[in-house]
Design a protein around this motif. Structure first.
Motif, PDB file in Angstrom:
ATOM      1  N   GLN A 161       0.656  -1.242   0.118  1.00 21.42           N
ATOM      2  CA  GLN A 161      -0.090  -0.085  -0.034  1.00 21.42           C
ATOM      3  C   GLN A 161       0.801   1.322  -0.085  1.00 21.42           C
ATOM      4  O   GLN A 161       0.463   2.120  -0.678  1.00 21.42           O
ATOM      5  CB  GLN A 161      -0.890  -0.149   1.369  1.00 21.42           C
TER       6      GLN A 161
ATOM      7  N   ALA B 132     -10.732  -3.118  -5.700  1.00 17.66           N
ATOM      8  CA  ALA B 132     -10.588  -1.601  -4.852  1.00 17.66           C
ATOM      9  C   ALA B 132      -9.218  -1.109  -4.803  1.00 17.66           C
ATOM     10  O   ALA B 132      -8.975  -0.179  -4.909  1.00 17.66           O
ATOM     11  CB  ALA B 132     -11.126  -1.934  -3.445  1.00 17.66           C
TER      12      ALA B 132
ATOM     13  N   ARG C 223      -8.104   0.435  -8.079  1.00 17.37           N
ATOM     14  CA  ARG C 223      -8.994   1.710  -8.385  1.00 17.37           C
ATOM     15  C   ARG C 223      -8.361   2.748  -7.566  1.00 17.37           C
ATOM     16  O   ARG C 223      -8.336   3.717  -8.068  1.00 17.37           O
ATOM     17  CB  ARG C 223     -10.522   1.420  -8.167  1.00 17.37           C
ATOM     18  N   LYS C 224      -8.071   2.491  -6.136  1.00 13.37           N
ATOM     19  CA  LYS C 224      -7.784   3.315  -5.277  1.00 13.37           C
ATOM     20  C   LYS C 224      -6.390   4.050  -5.677  1.00 13.37           C
ATOM     21  O   LYS C 224      -6.267   5.481  -5.802  1.00 13.37           O
ATOM     22  CB  LYS C 224      -7.329   2.939  -3.975  1.00 13.37           C
ATOM     23  N   TYR C 225      -5.436   3.182  -6.325  1.00 20.35           N
ATOM     24  CA  TYR C 225      -4.167   3.781  -6.409  1.00 20.35           C
ATOM     25  C   TYR C 225      -3.945   3.869  -8.169  1.00 20.35           C
ATOM     26  O   TYR C 225      -2.942   4.422  -8.551  1.00 20.35           O
ATOM     27  CB  TYR C 225      -2.952   2.551  -6.155  1.00 20.35           C
ATOM     28  N   HIS C 226      -5.114   3.875  -8.907  1.00 24.77           N
ATOM     29  CA  HIS C 226      -5.287   4.108 -10.386  1.00 24.77           C
ATOM     30  C   HIS C 226      -4.324   3.472 -11.052  1.00 24.77           C
ATOM     31  O   HIS C 226      -3.644   4.102 -11.947  1.00 24.77           O
ATOM     32  CB  HIS C 226      -5.134   5.411 -10.511  1.00 24.77           C
TER      33      HIS C 226
END
Length: 168
Positions: free
Chosen positions: A75, A107, A110-113
């Motif tokens: 992350q 997820a 998507r969160k980190y593109h």
């Protein structure tokens, strides 16, 4: 009592070290080879992006990132990995391999593109074939499809750029 326990531990460690030295001397235990070896096949299933093969990566250095959505260092490195993927050095030269068996990868991506291929290795066979010690682990491949180097732990744009340049 504590003195006896420490003495036993010392004796056990000494015996194990002597055994390892004896096995080295006899040739039964060999240090890992530092010679580049051919990269094992990548997983065939893409979670996101286009499925990628080693043949598609051949001809230029590449980065294979082993990760999982639940991994805290993964992350931390995720934004840097995406910046690297969008940079001229990294564009088209990176693929990620998710060793998670759940659906939380969606997820995370998507969160980190993440804009590069993410492949699935839920049974960890590809990670085992690459001899991944843990995650995150980044594998740098040479243009010939051989493993040039591996790096454990979270990466930065600078470390990814250096690793890719060294593999070229």
């Amino acid at each position: 009592m504590l003195g006896r326990l420490l003495t036993r531990r010392y004796l056990l460690r000494t015996a194990l070290a002597a055994l390892a030295l004896a096995l080295l001397a006899v040739g039964l235990l060999r240090p890992a080879s530092t010679a580049p070896r051919a990269a094992p096949a990548l997983p065939g299933r893409a979670l996101s992006g286009t499925p990628t093969t080693l043949a598609a990566l051949r001809g230029h250095a590449a980065v294979v990132l082993f990760w999982a959505p639940w991994c805290i260092p993964c992350q931390h490195e995720a934004p840097a990995v995406e910046r690297f993927a969008r940079s001229p050095a990294g564009q088209g030269h990176i693929v990620a391999v998710d060793d998670d068996y759940g659906s939380s990868w969606r997820a995370f991506v998507r969160k980190y593109h993440w804009s590069f291929p993410v492949l699935a290795d839920p049974d960890l066979t590809v990670g085992d074939a690459y001899r991944i010690p843990g995650i995150p682990t980044t594998v740098f491949l040479g243009p010939d499809g051989r493993i040039a180097s591996m790096s454990s732990g979270a990466q930065t744009v600078a470390s990814l750029t250096r690793g890719l340049s060294a593999a070229a």
